[in-house]
Scaffold this motif. Structure first.
Motif, PDB file in Angstrom:
ATOM      1  N   GLY A 141       7.564 -29.813  58.901  1.00 46.73           N
ATOM      2  CA  GLY A 141       7.401 -29.340  57.634  1.00 46.73           C
ATOM      3  C   GLY A 141       8.488 -28.118  57.109  1.00 46.73           C
ATOM      4  N   GLU A 142       8.906 -27.589  58.243  1.00 46.79           N
ATOM      5  CA  GLU A 142       9.996 -26.396  58.111  1.00 46.79           C
ATOM      6  C   GLU A 142      11.200 -27.124  57.640  1.00 46.79           C
ATOM      7  N   ALA A 143      11.523 -28.318  58.355  1.00 51.65           N
ATOM      8  CA  ALA A 143      12.849 -29.037  58.340  1.00 51.65           C
ATOM      9  C   ALA A 143      12.966 -29.612  57.041  1.00 51.65           C
ATOM     10  N   LEU A 144      11.734 -30.429  56.585  1.00 50.17           N
ATOM     11  CA  LEU A 144      11.877 -30.859  55.225  1.00 50.17           C
ATOM     12  C   LEU A 144      12.092 -29.867  54.206  1.00 50.17           C
ATOM     13  N   GLN A 145      11.626 -28.799  54.395  1.00 52.56           N
ATOM     14  CA  GLN A 145      11.825 -27.621  53.524  1.00 52.56           C
ATOM     15  C   GLN A 145      13.166 -26.890  53.447  1.00 52.56           C
ATOM     16  N   GLN A 146      13.530 -26.858  54.743  1.00 54.55           N
ATOM     17  CA  GLN A 146      14.615 -25.572  54.860  1.00 54.55           C
ATOM     18  C   GLN A 146      15.988 -26.267  55.509  1.00 54.55           C
ATOM     19  N   ALA A 147      16.027 -27.487  56.001  1.00 55.09           N
ATOM     20  CA  ALA A 147      16.949 -27.931  56.662  1.00 55.09           C
ATOM     21  C   ALA A 147      18.317 -28.080  55.683  1.00 55.09           C
ATOM     22  N   THR A 148      19.427 -27.581  56.107  1.00 53.17           N
ATOM     23  CA  THR A 148      20.647 -27.940  55.253  1.00 53.17           C
ATOM     24  C   THR A 148      21.899 -28.427  55.865  1.00 53.17           C
ATOM     25  N   ASP A 149      22.883 -28.755  55.249  1.00 55.57           N
ATOM     26  CA  ASP A 149      24.097 -29.217  55.799  1.00 55.57           C
ATOM     27  C   ASP A 149      23.984 -30.546  56.540  1.00 55.57           C
ATOM     28  N   PRO A 150      23.414 -31.474  56.228  1.00 50.84           N
ATOM     29  CA  PRO A 150      22.823 -31.719  54.881  1.00 50.84           C
ATOM     30  C   PRO A 150      21.094 -31.614  55.158  1.00 50.84           C
ATOM     31  N   PRO A 151      20.479 -31.419  53.921  1.00 44.76           N
ATOM     32  CA  PRO A 151      19.032 -31.261  54.055  1.00 44.76           C
ATOM     33  C   PRO A 151      18.535 -32.845  54.119  1.00 44.76           C
TER      34      PRO A 151
END
Length: 670
Positions: free
Chosen positions: A360-370
């Motif tokens: 859940g955290e990754a789906l909401q906060q991952a960047t570079d890339p999302p």
């Protein structure tokens, strides 16, 4: 009437050999294989109904495209070609703009086949996409603790329990998740061997045991250290074994054990000092005591230390050195197969890794890339992950393209853009190795895929071809994939693939004592590996930092597998849902009385992460201070919500695992 020998693919340590009775293309009966010694001719109550799973009217029969808001569950049928064109087109466009890390795809444990699970993960490895660190919602903490103590090797053979003179079920609900070991234990009890169950809940095994110790959640390490204290005090430690096969016990004896007197252990565990002394006396008098360790004791903040300490106990008396003695957590590490042939056929050695429990955290906060595309097979994280509210918020993103491959319309599938109908294991060919016994076996397909369902294997190989991946495994038939998994294998697992293709169950178990694969080659009471990680190198017990500082009347959550709904994979069988009953919360009568609650009413369970509603059951199967929620049940079966909405996505001390049992709840009338 054809009878097909196959293998149960559910996420269960027993990995039963089955006989599927087929008539006119339908499975009409499931029978345990009488020629496989561990299965011993019977299947569990859940698998006995798997013909209903295959032919359930709730099965998905065609690919679907979403036509309503995410989570709403409104879809329209499409063809496979339409679905595949859209999936491959979207993925190619994302890779061209953002690179492959914008995609996260995985298959998880609802299908335990090494091909149908492994090759799907191999597809995303070859693509160079983001990778899932799987198992953290379940067993990564337990495995890390075991590896730091015993090493990456299987524990005691469960079939050796017939040679045991004392059996301890420690945090293991045998009837729910290990019923074939229970059958072996019943055999030895007939000749007077005692069974002790150590569990916060009075499980069915605890009810039937000679002695049940209702330990407080998260205090198993204290009890194990208290037993060690008494064993040393009473001269029951095997000094020759400790000197030859362990490392660091002298430091533990000097610096740790003096602090764990029976009186202190009683205060920590909720047991009595007499209980501690009695358990130590029983254990010290046994020559081949067998401990079945459950994964559940590792699912709280100090779970690694908890399990590691219990795993050390057989070293004190030398029980690890004798067949029938020792401890059993899992066996999978001893199957040294060529897994990378299917899991890592090509692709970069390293890529971004997403911890499963923090999806859940990754789906909401991952960047570079999302993460912009998600593929899920054989998993239902919208129910089974901790902090499922956050998971669902991530799945609801309009810019996330989600594909779910499943036999049923799960809570996770309701958020998908494309839902693909999957086969059950009885409609697939695959190869299996157990994680709770030492058997491996090839499972033949019992019936043809139902409706338009595809196996994970077929879908993976089709996607690979459309994406231009040329690794040979993406075009191999199951028998040749078996040969790839066995290519270069040495030792006990080096079995002729033609022999396995007959469907014969093959055991790799030996008859000796426990071997150790730690850096020292010994059982490690002192672990330099843990010390290097900044973790306590010796066993100990500390209070859970999640415990309420001010006391109060909050209750600690205990989650356990249901006897008929141990996983959401069984939700598609109406008979099993009815046998399990309405999703419920269980309170001790004293806790119900103090809150003015009565059996059968609707109660609210809440904390700072949210609120759910369940039917209350008032029973003394748990101790005061605990709220038990058995089974992983979807929202539509409960009054409101699913219990993992209330569990944080914090990490255990080892293995970055989930801390379900470090959850505290308010319970009140709805």
């Amino acid at each position: 009437m054809p009878i097909i020998r196959t293998v149960c693919a559910h996420d269960c340590p027993d990995m039963c050999s089955l006989l599927a009775h087929v008539e006119e293309g339908r499975v009409i009966r499931i029978q345990g294989d009488p020629d496989q010694p561990f299965t011993a001719g019977f299947a569990c109550a859940k698998v006995n109904r798997d013909m209903d799973l295959v032919h359930s009217p709730e099965r998905l029969t065609t690919p679907l495209r979403r036509i309503g808001p995410k989570g709403d569950g409104r879809f329209t049928p499409i063809t496979w070609d339409q679905a595949l064109d859209e999936i491959v087109g979207r993925w190619r466009d994302l890779i061209a703009v953002h690179g492959p890390l914008a995609i996260l795809g995985y298959a998880y444990s609802a299908h335990q086949g090494l091909m149908n699970r492994g090759l799907t993960n191999g597809l995303f490895h070859a693509l160079g996409s983001s990778r899932l660190l799987g198992g953290t919602v379940c067993d990564s903490c337990a495995e890390a603790a075991w590896d730091a103590t015993v090493g990456p090797i299987g524990g005691a053979d469960p079939e050796s329990v017939v040679e045991s003179d004392l059996v301890i079920g420690w945090g293991s609900d045998l009837h729910a998740t290990n019923v074939h070991l229970w059958a072996k234990i019943e055999q030895v009890r007939k000749r007077g061997v005692q069974l002790v169950v150590i569990d916060p809940r009075r499980t069915r095994a605890a009810q039937a045991a000679d002695w049940h110790l209702p330990i407080r959640i998260g205090t198993d390490s204290a009890l194990a250290l208290g037993v060690m204290h008494v064993l040393v005090r009473d001269g029951k430690a095997d000094r020759d074994y400790l000197a030859a096969h362990t490392i660091g016990f002298d430091q533990v004896e000097r610096d740790v054990l003096p602090r764990f007197t029976p009186d202190r252990v009683a205060a920590i565990t909720g047991l009595t000092s007499a209980d501690v002394a009695r358990l130590a006396a029983l254990y010290g008098a046994a020559r081949t005591p067998f401990i079945r360790i459950g994964f559940g004791m590792s699912r709280f903040t100090h779970g690694g230390q908890n399990l590691r300490t219990v795993a050390l106990l057989p070293g004190v008396t030398g029980a690890y050195g004798r067949y029938g003695g020792g401890a059993s957590l899992a066996t999978a590490a001893s199957f040294e197969l060529n897994y990378n042939a299917v899991r890592k056929p090509s692709g970069p050695a390293a890529a971004r890794t997403i911890n499963h429990l923090r999806l859940g955290e990754a789906l909401q906060q991952a960047t570079d890339p999302p993460i912009l595309a998600l593929f899920i097979a054989a998993n239902n994280p919208a129910v089974t992950n901790p902090d499922t509210t956050r998971i669902r918020a991530g799945l609801a993103r309009d810019d996330l393209f989600t594909v779910v491959h499943d036999p049923f319309m799960t809570a996770t599938a309701r958020f998908a853009d494309i839902v693909l109908p999957a086969t059950t294991y009885l409609e697939t060919e695959d190869f299996y190795r157990s994680y709770g016994s030492y058997y491996m076996q090839y499972g033949h397909r019992a019936v043809a895929p139902q409706g338009e369902a595809w196996s994970n294997l077929r879908l993976t190989q089709t996607l690979a071809a459309r994406l231009g991946l040329t690794d040979p495994v993406f075009s191999l038939a199951p028998p040749d994939l078996l040969r790839a998994l066995l290519n270069g294998v040495t030792g006990a697992a080096a079995v002729d693939p033609d022999r396995l293709l007959t469907g014969e169950p093959v055991s790799i178990a030996g008859k000796g004592g426990q071997a150790f694969r730690t850096p020292s080659g010994k059982l490690e009471f002192f672990s330099a590996t843990l010390a290097d990680q900044g973790l306590p190198p010796m066993p100990d017990w500390h209070p859970d930092p999640a415990d309420p500082v001010d006391g109060g009347d909050r209750l600690r959550l205990l989650t356990t597998p249901g006897y008929f709904q141990s996983h959401t994979a069984f939700s598609g069988v109406a008979f099993l849902r009815e046998r399990e009953g309405t999703p419920c919360a269980v309170l001790h009568p004293a806790d119900a009385l103090s809150r003015g609650l009565t059996d059968g009413q609707i109660v609210r369970l809440s904390n700072d992460r949210g609120e759910i509603a369940l039917r209350l059951r008032v029973r003394d199967e748990v101790q005061p201070g605990v709220v038990l929620v058995p089974g992983q049940r979807p929202d539509e079966e409960a009054e409101a919500g699913t219990v993992n909405m209330l569990c944080a996505d914090t990490y255990t001390d080892m293995g970055a695992g989930a801390t379900y049992q470090s959850t505290w709840l308010d319970v009140r009338a709805a």
